[in-house]
Design an enzyme around this catalytic site. Structure first.
Site, PDB file in Angstrom:
ATOM      1  N   GLY A 176       1.018  -1.421  -0.164  1.00  0.00           N
ATOM      2  CA  GLY A 176       0.202   0.233   0.112  1.00  0.00           C
ATOM      3  C   GLY A 176       0.970   0.857   0.166  1.00  0.00           C
ATOM      4  O   GLY A 176       1.801   1.459   0.174  1.00  0.00           O
ATOM      5  N   SER A 177       0.476   2.168   0.277  1.00  0.00           N
ATOM      6  CA  SER A 177       1.236   3.506  -0.147  1.00  0.00           C
ATOM      7  C   SER A 177       1.581   4.351   0.846  1.00  0.00           C
ATOM      8  O   SER A 177       2.758   4.695   1.100  1.00  0.00           O
ATOM      9  CB  SER A 177      -0.264   4.829  -0.453  1.00  0.00           C
ATOM     10  OG  SER A 177      -1.733   4.830   0.957  1.00  0.00           O
ATOM     11  N   ASP A 235       2.582  -3.087   7.884  1.00  0.00           N
ATOM     12  CA  ASP A 235       1.697  -3.304   7.022  1.00  0.00           C
ATOM     13  C   ASP A 235       1.148  -1.671   7.712  1.00  0.00           C
ATOM     14  O   ASP A 235       0.665  -0.761   8.551  1.00  0.00           O
ATOM     15  CB  ASP A 235       0.803  -4.342   7.086  1.00  0.00           C
ATOM     16  CG  ASP A 235       0.329  -4.668   6.053  1.00  0.00           C
ATOM     17  OD1 ASP A 235       0.356  -3.558   4.821  1.00  0.00           O
ATOM     18  OD2 ASP A 235       0.167  -5.561   5.336  1.00  0.00           O
ATOM     19  N   ALA A 283      -3.111  -0.028   7.149  1.00  0.00           N
ATOM     20  CA  ALA A 283      -4.738  -0.594   7.135  1.00  0.00           C
ATOM     21  C   ALA A 283      -5.993   0.769   6.384  1.00  0.00           C
ATOM     22  O   ALA A 283      -5.014   1.871   6.523  1.00  0.00           O
ATOM     23  CB  ALA A 283      -5.502  -0.113   8.670  1.00  0.00           C
ATOM     24  N   GLY A 334      -7.637  -4.548   3.267  1.00  0.00           N
ATOM     25  CA  GLY A 334      -7.468  -5.138   1.848  1.00  0.00           C
ATOM     26  C   GLY A 334      -7.745  -4.383   0.617  1.00  0.00           C
ATOM     27  O   GLY A 334      -8.269  -4.376  -0.254  1.00  0.00           O
ATOM     28  N   GLY A 335      -7.367  -2.979   1.288  1.00  0.00           N
ATOM     29  CA  GLY A 335      -8.038  -2.082  -0.472  1.00  0.00           C
ATOM     30  C   GLY A 335      -6.882  -2.133  -1.144  1.00  0.00           C
ATOM     31  O   GLY A 335      -7.806  -2.003  -2.731  1.00  0.00           O
ATOM     32  N   GLY A 336      -6.387  -2.391  -0.819  1.00  0.00           N
ATOM     33  CA  GLY A 336      -5.363  -2.832  -2.591  1.00  0.00           C
ATOM     34  C   GLY A 336      -5.492  -4.231  -2.797  1.00  0.00           C
ATOM     35  O   GLY A 336      -4.560  -4.654  -3.790  1.00  0.00           O
ATOM     36  N   GLU A 393      -1.766 -10.811   3.676  1.00  0.00           N
ATOM     37  CA  GLU A 393      -1.122  -9.875   4.478  1.00  0.00           C
ATOM     38  C   GLU A 393      -1.548 -10.612   5.685  1.00  0.00           C
ATOM     39  O   GLU A 393      -1.009  -9.880   7.098  1.00  0.00           O
ATOM     40  CB  GLU A 393      -2.128  -8.985   4.400  1.00  0.00           C
ATOM     41  CG  GLU A 393      -1.635  -7.482   2.975  1.00  0.00           C
ATOM     42  CD  GLU A 393      -2.291  -6.246   3.256  1.00  0.00           C
ATOM     43  OE1 GLU A 393      -1.916  -5.545   2.767  1.00  0.00           O
ATOM     44  OE2 GLU A 393      -3.429  -6.289   3.468  1.00  0.00           O
TER      45      GLU A 393
END
EC number: 5.3.1.6
Length: 221
Positions: free
Chosen positions: A27-28, A81, A83, A95-97, A103
């Site tokens: 993620g970003s 990680d 969130a 889980g947006g990505g 994960e």
């Protein structure tokens, strides 16, 4: 304006010590952690990392971060990680990505989980952000109907006008619960009992800490 994701991501890299085997999220926000670790590896930091997605694997390789498979070790020292939402009990929606399954496998294989985010991700109750659910593609419509029976609105995740496919070859159903997710444990259990559901984006009951980037600096929870 200060990049709060960068602030949290780079700060979290400071928890990684020489000789560690770590999990790298997706993620970003984690992007900034990986960038920072890449610089530290160039300066002599000795680590091994397990990526949670092909996206993270590509970035880590570009930065010469040594990678290994989770099958090669018993336990990870640490996983970092991001969130999509974090509540007061450090329960998460992730889980947006689209990497939620890997994960979660990596997170549950770690001694400690550090979650990094900017302050906009803090919520009193989970559920404003759609809850991702990874399902198998076979008979996905039937699985979706069973998910809907729990009282949520569902949408098949799309990318480039086609169904989004996870790194595991599965689909993602994004779910909106009109009254939020007041009991994440029960919701997770009910969803996991549905045939066809592989995993949910609810990350609960994990030994974790949160590193939050705010306008006033870093806050740890």
């Amino acid at each position: 304006m200060m990049n709060l994701k960068q602030l949290a991501g780079e700060y979290a890299a400071g928890f990684v010590r020489d000789g560690m085997t770590i999990g790298l999220g997706t993620g970003s926000t984690v992007y900034w952690t990986i960038q920072k670790l890449g610089h530290r590896v160039q300066e002599g930091l000795s680590i091994q990392a397990v990526p949670t997605s092909k996206e993270t694997e590509v970035l880590a390789k570009q930065l010469s971060i040594p990678l290994i498979s989770l099958n090669e070790i018993d336990i990870l020292d640490l996983t970092i990680d991001g969130a999509d939402e974090i509540n007061n009990d450090l329960q998460l929606i992730k889980g947006g990505g689209g990497a939620l399954l890997r994960e979660k496998i990596v997170a549950t294989s770690s001694k400690e989980l550090i979650i990094i985010a900017d302050e906009s991700k803090l919520v009193s109750h989970l559920g404003t952000f759609p809850l991702p659910i990874e399902i198998i593609s076979f008979s996905w419509k039937q699985t979706e109907k069973r998910i809907q029976s729990l009282g949520c609105e569902t949408h098949l995740r799309m990318k480039d006008s086609r169904p989004f496919i996870t790194d595991n070859g599965n689909l993602i159903i994004d779910c909106i619960f009109p009254n939020k997710i007041l009991n994440p444990n029960d919701t997770h259990t009910e969803l996991k009992m549905i045939t066809g559901v592989v995993e949910t984006g609810l990350f609960i009951n994990m030994k974790s800490k949160a590193i939050i980037g705010t306008k006033n600096g870093i806050k740890e929870y």
